[in-house]
Design an enzyme around this catalytic site. Structure first.
Site, PDB file in Angstrom:
ATOM      1  N   CYS A  12       0.727  -1.183  -0.052  1.00 52.99           N
ATOM      2  CA  CYS A  12       0.111   0.021  -0.071  1.00 52.99           C
ATOM      3  C   CYS A  12       0.863   1.040   0.116  1.00 52.99           C
ATOM      4  CB  CYS A  12      -0.698  -0.143   1.190  1.00 52.99           C
ATOM      5  SG  CYS A  12      -1.854   1.497   1.585  1.00 52.99           S
ATOM      6  N   PRO A  13       0.413   2.188  -0.856  1.00 51.14           N
ATOM      7  CA  PRO A  13      -0.672   2.523  -1.672  1.00 51.14           C
ATOM      8  C   PRO A  13      -0.493   1.860  -3.150  1.00 51.14           C
ATOM      9  CG  PRO A  13       0.340   4.551  -1.538  1.00 51.14           C
ATOM     10  CD  PRO A  13       1.067   3.486  -0.900  1.00 51.14           C
TER      11      PRO A  13
END
Length: 74
Positions: A12-13
């Site tokens: 992430c992200p």
């Protein structure tokens, strides 16, 4: 038409950013498959779909990763 984004091995992200980039480059109504092994993608992708009007069509667990299938907004 369909597109596949392989974001396995990233965190992430990045998976949702890669999905968003592929969706921007695709025509509306295109099916985009995201391969991800970061469990955060299971919450990020549905949130991204709600924000963009895209449809999360399927989430399938495969061999150590998930395949999330999205249809881009028209």
């Amino acid at each position: 038409m369909s597109v596949e984004v392989d974001a396995r091995g990233t965190r992430c992200p990045y998976p949702v950013i890669a999905l968003a980039k592929a969706a921007r480059l695709a025509a509306g109504g295109t099916e985009v498959g995201l391969l991800a092994d970061d469990p955060v993608a299971l919450t990020d992708v549905p949130a991204w779909c709600r924000m963009t009007g895209s449809e999360l069509r399927e989430v399938r667990e495969e061999d150590g990763f998930w395949r999330l299938t999205v249809v881009t907004a028209r």
